[in-house]
Design a protein around this motif. Structure first.
Motif, short mmCIF file in Angstrom:
data_model
loop_
_atom_site.label_atom_id
_atom_site.label_comp_id
_atom_site.label_asym_id
_atom_site.label_seq_id
_atom_site.Cartn_x
_atom_site.Cartn_y
_atom_site.Cartn_z
N GLY A 197 0.82 -1.22 0.00
CA GLY A 197 0.00 0.00 0.00
C GLY A 197 0.85 1.26 0.00
O GLY A 197 0.57 2.20 -0.74
N LEU A 198 1.90 1.27 0.82
CA LEU A 198 2.80 2.42 0.84
C LEU A 198 3.45 2.62 -0.52
O LEU A 198 3.52 3.75 -1.02
CB LEU A 198 3.89 2.22 1.90
CG LEU A 198 4.99 3.28 1.94
CD1 LEU A 198 4.41 4.64 2.32
CD2 LEU A 198 6.08 2.87 2.91
N ALA A 199 3.90 1.54 -1.13
CA ALA A 199 4.54 1.65 -2.44
C ALA A 199 3.57 2.20 -3.48
O ALA A 199 3.95 3.00 -4.34
CB ALA A 199 5.07 0.28 -2.89
N ALA A 200 2.31 1.81 -3.38
CA ALA A 200 1.32 2.25 -4.37
C ALA A 200 0.95 3.72 -4.23
O ALA A 200 0.71 4.39 -5.24
CB ALA A 200 0.06 1.39 -4.25
N VAL A 201 0.92 4.22 -3.00
CA VAL A 201 0.44 5.59 -2.80
C VAL A 201 1.53 6.56 -2.36
O VAL A 201 1.23 7.71 -2.03
CB VAL A 201 -0.73 5.63 -1.78
CG1 VAL A 201 -1.90 4.80 -2.27
CG2 VAL A 201 -0.28 5.18 -0.41
N VAL A 255 3.44 11.68 -0.19
CA VAL A 255 4.50 12.69 -0.12
C VAL A 255 3.95 14.06 -0.50
O VAL A 255 4.23 15.06 0.17
CB VAL A 255 5.70 12.29 -1.00
CG1 VAL A 255 6.66 13.45 -1.19
CG2 VAL A 255 6.41 11.09 -0.41
N ALA A 256 3.16 14.12 -1.55
CA ALA A 256 2.60 15.40 -1.99
C ALA A 256 1.72 16.02 -0.91
O ALA A 256 1.77 17.23 -0.66
CB ALA A 256 1.81 15.21 -3.28
N VAL A 257 0.91 15.19 -0.26
CA VAL A 257 -0.02 15.71 0.75
C VAL A 257 0.69 16.04 2.06
O VAL A 257 0.47 17.11 2.64
CB VAL A 257 -1.16 14.69 1.00
CG1 VAL A 257 -2.01 15.08 2.20
CG2 VAL A 257 -2.02 14.55 -0.24
N LEU A 258 1.54 15.14 2.53
CA LEU A 258 2.15 15.32 3.85
C LEU A 258 3.40 16.19 3.85
O LEU A 258 3.65 16.91 4.82
CB LEU A 258 2.49 13.96 4.47
CG LEU A 258 1.31 13.05 4.80
CD1 LEU A 258 1.80 11.74 5.37
CD2 LEU A 258 0.35 13.73 5.76
N PRO A 318 3.84 8.49 -3.85
CA PRO A 318 3.89 9.85 -4.42
C PRO A 318 2.76 10.75 -3.93
O PRO A 318 2.98 11.93 -3.66
CB PRO A 318 3.78 9.60 -5.93
CG PRO A 318 4.34 8.22 -6.12
CD PRO A 318 3.88 7.46 -4.90
N MET A 319 1.56 10.18 -3.75
CA MET A 319 0.45 10.99 -3.27
C MET A 319 0.63 11.36 -1.80
O MET A 319 0.36 12.49 -1.40
CB MET A 319 -0.87 10.23 -3.46
CG MET A 319 -1.26 10.08 -4.92
SD MET A 319 -2.76 9.12 -5.12
CE MET A 319 -2.11 7.47 -4.96
N HIS A 364 8.75 16.10 -4.08
CA HIS A 364 8.15 15.19 -5.07
C HIS A 364 9.10 14.09 -5.54
O HIS A 364 8.66 13.01 -5.92
CB HIS A 364 7.62 15.99 -6.27
CG HIS A 364 8.70 16.50 -7.17
ND1 HIS A 364 9.40 17.64 -6.89
CD2 HIS A 364 9.20 16.00 -8.32
CE1 HIS A 364 10.29 17.85 -7.83
NE2 HIS A 364 10.20 16.87 -8.72
N GLU A 365 10.39 14.33 -5.49
CA GLU A 365 11.36 13.32 -5.93
C GLU A 365 11.40 12.11 -5.01
O GLU A 365 11.84 11.03 -5.40
CB GLU A 365 12.76 13.93 -5.99
CG GLU A 365 12.91 15.03 -7.02
CD GLU A 365 14.21 15.78 -6.83
OE1 GLU A 365 15.10 15.60 -7.70
OE2 GLU A 365 14.35 16.51 -5.85
N VAL A 366 10.92 12.28 -3.79
CA VAL A 366 10.99 11.20 -2.79
C VAL A 366 9.95 10.12 -3.06
O VAL A 366 10.19 8.94 -2.78
CB VAL A 366 10.83 11.80 -1.37
CG1 VAL A 366 10.73 10.72 -0.32
CG2 VAL A 366 11.98 12.73 -1.07
N GLY A 367 8.80 10.48 -3.60
CA GLY A 367 7.70 9.53 -3.79
C GLY A 367 8.09 8.28 -4.56
O GLY A 367 7.92 7.15 -4.06
#
Length: 176
Positions: free
Chosen positions: A101-105, A110-113, A107-108, A119-122
Motif C-alpha cells: 500500500g505504501l509503495a502504491a500511494v 509525499v505530496a499531501v504530507l 507519491p500521493m 516530489h522526488e521522494v515519492g
C-alpha cells in the motif's frame, strides 16, 4: 567461566554482524553524499527512512519480544521452526499489505504530507518499500537463527549484501 570461550566466540560473531549491518545500512549514505551531493542525500535519507518505518516501528519490537521464546525452544528444532513460521506468517499478514500500500500511494502521500518540494521522494519510496519488505523478513528470521546459536549465518548474509550493495550503490549513484 568454563563457557567463557564459547561466549566470546558467539560475541565476536555478533560484533562482526553489527559491523556489516552498519556498512549495509550506512554505506549508501556515504556514497550518495560523496558523489551526488547533499540534495540527493537528503532525498535518499527521507525515502529510506519512510520506506523502512513499517519494519522498524512495527516488526522489530515483535522480533525482540520473540527472542526469549525462541531461546527456550532452541534445543527442539521442530518447535523452533514452527514458532518461527507462526511469527513469519503474522509478519506477512501485517506487513505485506502495509508495504504494498505504501509503495502504491507513496507519491500521493509525499505530496499531501510533505509538499511539492519533496516530489522526488515519492517514486524512491515506492522502490525502497520492496527492499524494506525483504529486510523485514530477513530480520524476522534473525532471532530464531540467533537463538539456535548460529550468528555466523547472518554474518555471511550481510557480507554478501555489502559485497553487492557497495558496487551497485557506486554505479547507480554515478549513473542516476
Amino acid at each position: 567461566l568454563s563457557r567463557a570461550g564459547d561466549l566470546l566466540h558467539f560475541s565476536l560473531w555478533l560484533v562482526a554482524q553489527n559491523v556489516f549491518v552498519f556498512l549495509k545500512d550506512r554505506a549508501p549514505d556515504f556514497i550518495i553524499g560523496k558523489f551526488a551531493g547533499a540534495h540527493a542525500l537528503g532525498m535518499w535519507s527521507l525515502a529510506n527512512e519512510l520506506s523502512s518505518l513499517v519494519g522498524t516501528e512495527l516488526i522489530m519490537p515483535m522480533n525482540r519480544a520473540a527472542l526469549p521464546t525462541y531461546s527456550k525452544l532452541a534445543e527442539d528444532r521442530a518447535a523452533l521452526g514452527a514458532a518461527y513460521l507462526t511469527a513469519a506468517g503474522l509478519v506477512a499478514l501485517l506487513v505485506m499489505p502495509l508495504i504494498v500500500g505504501l509503495a502504491a500511494v507513496a507519491p500521493m502521500v509525499v505530496a499531501v504530507l510533505l509538499g511539492p518540494q519533496w516530489h522526488e521522494v515519492g517514486p524512491l519510496i515506492s522502490l525502497l518499500a520492496f527492499h524494506g519488505l525483504v529486510d523485514v523478513f530477513l530480520r524476522t528470521a534473525a532471532s530464531p537463527v540467533l537463538a539456535a546459536g548460529r550468528p555466523v549465518v547472518y554474518v555471511k548474509i550481510y557480507v554478501l549484501q555489502v559485497c553487492v550493495l557497495l558496487p551497485l550503490s557506486l554505479w547507480l549513484t554515478r549513473e542516476y
